[in-house]
Design a protein around this motif. Structure first.
Motif, PDB file in Angstrom:
ATOM      1  N   GLY A  19      68.988  29.626  20.155  1.00  0.00           N
ATOM      2  CA  GLY A  19      69.244  28.203  20.001  1.00  0.00           C
ATOM      3  C   GLY A  19      70.067  27.781  18.808  1.00  0.00           C
ATOM      4  O   GLY A  19      70.082  26.601  18.465  1.00  0.00           O
ATOM      5  N   LEU A  20      70.774  28.721  18.174  1.00  0.00           N
ATOM      6  CA  LEU A  20      71.658  28.326  17.081  1.00  0.00           C
ATOM      7  C   LEU A  20      72.749  27.439  17.669  1.00  0.00           C
ATOM      8  O   LEU A  20      73.250  27.709  18.758  1.00  0.00           O
ATOM      9  CB  LEU A  20      72.261  29.563  16.426  1.00  0.00           C
ATOM     10  CG  LEU A  20      72.832  29.396  15.029  1.00  0.00           C
ATOM     11  CD1 LEU A  20      71.753  28.957  14.053  1.00  0.00           C
ATOM     12  CD2 LEU A  20      73.459  30.687  14.545  1.00  0.00           C
ATOM     13  N   ASP A  21      73.095  26.372  16.989  1.00  0.00           N
ATOM     14  CA  ASP A  21      74.046  25.420  17.566  1.00  0.00           C
ATOM     15  C   ASP A  21      75.417  26.056  17.814  1.00  0.00           C
ATOM     16  O   ASP A  21      75.791  27.035  17.174  1.00  0.00           O
ATOM     17  CB  ASP A  21      74.181  24.184  16.659  1.00  0.00           C
ATOM     18  CG  ASP A  21      74.888  24.510  15.368  1.00  0.00           C
ATOM     19  OD1 ASP A  21      76.110  24.279  15.307  1.00  0.00           O
ATOM     20  OD2 ASP A  21      74.229  25.009  14.440  1.00  0.00           O
ATOM     21  N   LYS A  22      76.158  25.491  18.760  1.00  0.00           N
ATOM     22  CA  LYS A  22      77.442  26.056  19.202  1.00  0.00           C
ATOM     23  C   LYS A  22      78.456  26.170  18.075  1.00  0.00           C
ATOM     24  O   LYS A  22      79.197  27.140  17.997  1.00  0.00           O
ATOM     25  CB  LYS A  22      78.029  25.204  20.339  1.00  0.00           C
ATOM     26  CG  LYS A  22      77.260  25.315  21.613  1.00  0.00           C
ATOM     27  CD  LYS A  22      77.859  24.436  22.701  1.00  0.00           C
ATOM     28  CE  LYS A  22      77.010  24.502  23.958  1.00  0.00           C
ATOM     29  NZ  LYS A  22      77.551  23.669  25.019  1.00  0.00           N
ATOM     30  N   CYS A  23      78.472  25.196  17.183  1.00  0.00           N
ATOM     31  CA  CYS A  23      79.436  25.203  16.087  1.00  0.00           C
ATOM     32  C   CYS A  23      79.179  26.397  15.155  1.00  0.00           C
ATOM     33  O   CYS A  23      80.120  27.085  14.755  1.00  0.00           O
ATOM     34  CB  CYS A  23      79.346  23.891  15.315  1.00  0.00           C
ATOM     35  SG  CYS A  23      80.586  23.731  14.016  1.00  0.00           S
ATOM     36  N   SER A  24      77.923  26.652  14.838  1.00  0.00           N
ATOM     37  CA  SER A  24      77.587  27.775  13.955  1.00  0.00           C
ATOM     38  C   SER A  24      77.880  29.111  14.613  1.00  0.00           C
ATOM     39  O   SER A  24      78.412  30.025  13.977  1.00  0.00           O
ATOM     40  CB  SER A  24      76.111  27.713  13.546  1.00  0.00           C
ATOM     41  OG  SER A  24      75.860  26.555  12.798  1.00  0.00           O
ATOM     42  N   VAL A  25      77.532  29.234  15.896  1.00  0.00           N
ATOM     43  CA  VAL A  25      77.809  30.484  16.619  1.00  0.00           C
ATOM     44  C   VAL A  25      79.308  30.711  16.681  1.00  0.00           C
ATOM     45  O   VAL A  25      79.784  31.831  16.466  1.00  0.00           O
ATOM     46  CB  VAL A  25      77.197  30.470  18.034  1.00  0.00           C
ATOM     47  CG1 VAL A  25      77.636  31.695  18.827  1.00  0.00           C
ATOM     48  CG2 VAL A  25      75.678  30.413  17.973  1.00  0.00           C
ATOM     49  N   ARG A  26      80.070  29.669  16.929  1.00  0.00           N
ATOM     50  CA  ARG A  26      81.533  29.791  16.994  1.00  0.00           C
ATOM     51  C   ARG A  26      82.099  30.223  15.642  1.00  0.00           C
ATOM     52  O   ARG A  26      83.011  31.036  15.574  1.00  0.00           O
ATOM     53  CB  ARG A  26      82.144  28.450  17.425  1.00  0.00           C
ATOM     54  CG  ARG A  26      83.618  28.507  17.651  1.00  0.00           C
ATOM     55  CD  ARG A  26      83.943  29.308  18.890  1.00  0.00           C
ATOM     56  NE  ARG A  26      85.378  29.341  19.043  1.00  0.00           N
ATOM     57  CZ  ARG A  26      86.029  30.306  19.633  1.00  0.00           C
ATOM     58  NH1 ARG A  26      85.393  31.307  20.172  1.00  0.00           N
ATOM     59  NH2 ARG A  26      87.331  30.278  19.710  1.00  0.00           N
ATOM     60  N   TRP A  27      81.548  29.692  14.555  1.00  0.00           N
ATOM     61  CA  TRP A  27      82.002  30.059  13.220  1.00  0.00           C
ATOM     62  C   TRP A  27      81.752  31.547  12.973  1.00  0.00           C
ATOM     63  O   TRP A  27      82.629  32.258  12.483  1.00  0.00           O
ATOM     64  CB  TRP A  27      81.276  29.208  12.180  1.00  0.00           C
ATOM     65  CG  TRP A  27      81.685  29.494  10.778  1.00  0.00           C
ATOM     66  CD1 TRP A  27      82.807  29.046  10.148  1.00  0.00           C
ATOM     67  CD2 TRP A  27      81.001  30.324   9.838  1.00  0.00           C
ATOM     68  NE1 TRP A  27      82.852  29.532   8.862  1.00  0.00           N
ATOM     69  CE2 TRP A  27      81.753  30.319   8.645  1.00  0.00           C
ATOM     70  CE3 TRP A  27      79.821  31.052   9.877  1.00  0.00           C
ATOM     71  CZ2 TRP A  27      81.356  31.024   7.518  1.00  0.00           C
ATOM     72  CZ3 TRP A  27      79.432  31.753   8.745  1.00  0.00           C
ATOM     73  CH2 TRP A  27      80.201  31.738   7.589  1.00  0.00           C
ATOM     74  N   ILE A  28      80.566  32.029  13.319  1.00  0.00           N
ATOM     75  CA  ILE A  28      80.246  33.453  13.158  1.00  0.00           C
ATOM     76  C   ILE A  28      81.150  34.294  14.055  1.00  0.00           C
ATOM     77  O   ILE A  28      81.672  35.329  13.641  1.00  0.00           O
ATOM     78  CB  ILE A  28      78.758  33.716  13.464  1.00  0.00           C
ATOM     79  CG1 ILE A  28      77.893  33.016  12.407  1.00  0.00           C
ATOM     80  CG2 ILE A  28      78.462  35.208  13.524  1.00  0.00           C
ATOM     81  CD1 ILE A  28      76.415  32.951  12.754  1.00  0.00           C
ATOM     82  N   GLU A  29      81.358  33.841  15.275  1.00  0.00           N
ATOM     83  CA  GLU A  29      82.233  34.550  16.215  1.00  0.00           C
ATOM     84  C   GLU A  29      83.654  34.663  15.656  1.00  0.00           C
ATOM     85  O   GLU A  29      84.277  35.720  15.724  1.00  0.00           O
ATOM     86  CB  GLU A  29      82.246  33.806  17.550  1.00  0.00           C
ATOM     87  CG  GLU A  29      83.000  34.503  18.641  1.00  0.00           C
ATOM     88  CD  GLU A  29      82.880  33.775  19.971  1.00  0.00           C
ATOM     89  OE1 GLU A  29      83.097  34.434  20.998  1.00  0.00           O
ATOM     90  OE2 GLU A  29      82.576  32.560  19.991  1.00  0.00           O
ATOM     91  N   ASN A  30      84.145  33.599  15.053  1.00  0.00           N
ATOM     92  CA  ASN A  30      85.478  33.634  14.458  1.00  0.00           C
ATOM     93  C   ASN A  30      85.564  34.625  13.297  1.00  0.00           C
ATOM     94  O   ASN A  30      86.611  35.219  13.053  1.00  0.00           O
ATOM     95  CB  ASN A  30      85.899  32.240  13.990  1.00  0.00           C
ATOM     96  CG  ASN A  30      86.253  31.333  15.139  1.00  0.00           C
ATOM     97  OD1 ASN A  30      86.602  31.789  16.226  1.00  0.00           O
ATOM     98  ND2 ASN A  30      86.145  30.039  14.926  1.00  0.00           N
ATOM     99  N   CYS A  31      84.459  34.777  12.575  1.00  0.00           N
ATOM    100  CA  CYS A  31      84.436  35.754  11.468  1.00  0.00           C
ATOM    101  C   CYS A  31      84.469  37.187  11.987  1.00  0.00           C
ATOM    102  O   CYS A  31      84.995  38.085  11.329  1.00  0.00           O
ATOM    103  CB  CYS A  31      83.186  35.566  10.620  1.00  0.00           C
ATOM    104  SG  CYS A  31      83.194  34.063   9.639  1.00  0.00           S
ATOM    105  N   LEU A  32      83.901  37.405  13.167  1.00  0.00           N
ATOM    106  CA  LEU A  32      83.795  38.763  13.715  1.00  0.00           C
ATOM    107  C   LEU A  32      84.975  39.151  14.602  1.00  0.00           C
ATOM    108  O   LEU A  32      85.414  40.297  14.581  1.00  0.00           O
ATOM    109  CB  LEU A  32      82.500  38.904  14.538  1.00  0.00           C
ATOM    110  CG  LEU A  32      81.188  38.730  13.775  1.00  0.00           C
ATOM    111  CD1 LEU A  32      80.019  38.747  14.750  1.00  0.00           C
ATOM    112  CD2 LEU A  32      81.032  39.800  12.709  1.00  0.00           C
TER     113      LEU A  32
END
Length: 108
Positions: A71-84
């Motif tokens: 349930g981590l919000d979409k914006c945070s998941v997207r930020w982590i995804e962009n880092c990876l």
């Protein structure tokens, strides 16, 4: 961190990277559990595993999927995804160079 705490992504038994907990608190909790079970006459087996390099093999897709699942919000998941995503690496030994490869696991 606020979202992680609110969504209860990390269980109460987690000690690493948790405010107010440490390797020492983990050891104390483990010792208390084990001695309590022995005092109750229960059989206790312990297996030790070395996870010191565990994040070197963490699949980015699996990690991101778990963050979404918890349930981590979409914006945070997207930020982590962009880092990876989009990271590349290659090996160079003397003058021999491998081709650049996409990195799909491990935490930078």
């Amino acid at each position: 961190m606020k979202q992680v705490e609110e969504k209860k992504v990390i269980r109460g038994s987690q000690h690493g990277f948790t405010k107010g907990k440490s390797c020492l608190t983990n050891l104390i909790a483990f010792y208390n559990d084990m001695t309590g079970w022995v005092d109750e006459g229960r059989a206790v087996d312990v297996v030790y595993l070395d996870f010191s390099k565990a994040f070197n093999t963490a699949s980015h897709n699996i990690l991101l999927g778990k963050l979404r699942k918890y349930g981590l919000d979409k914006c945070s998941v997207r930020w982590i995804e962009n880092c990876l995503n989009g990271r590349t690496h290659r090996a160079v030994i003397s003058s021999a160079e491998c081709i650049w490869r996409l990195v799909t696991s491990g935490i930078p």
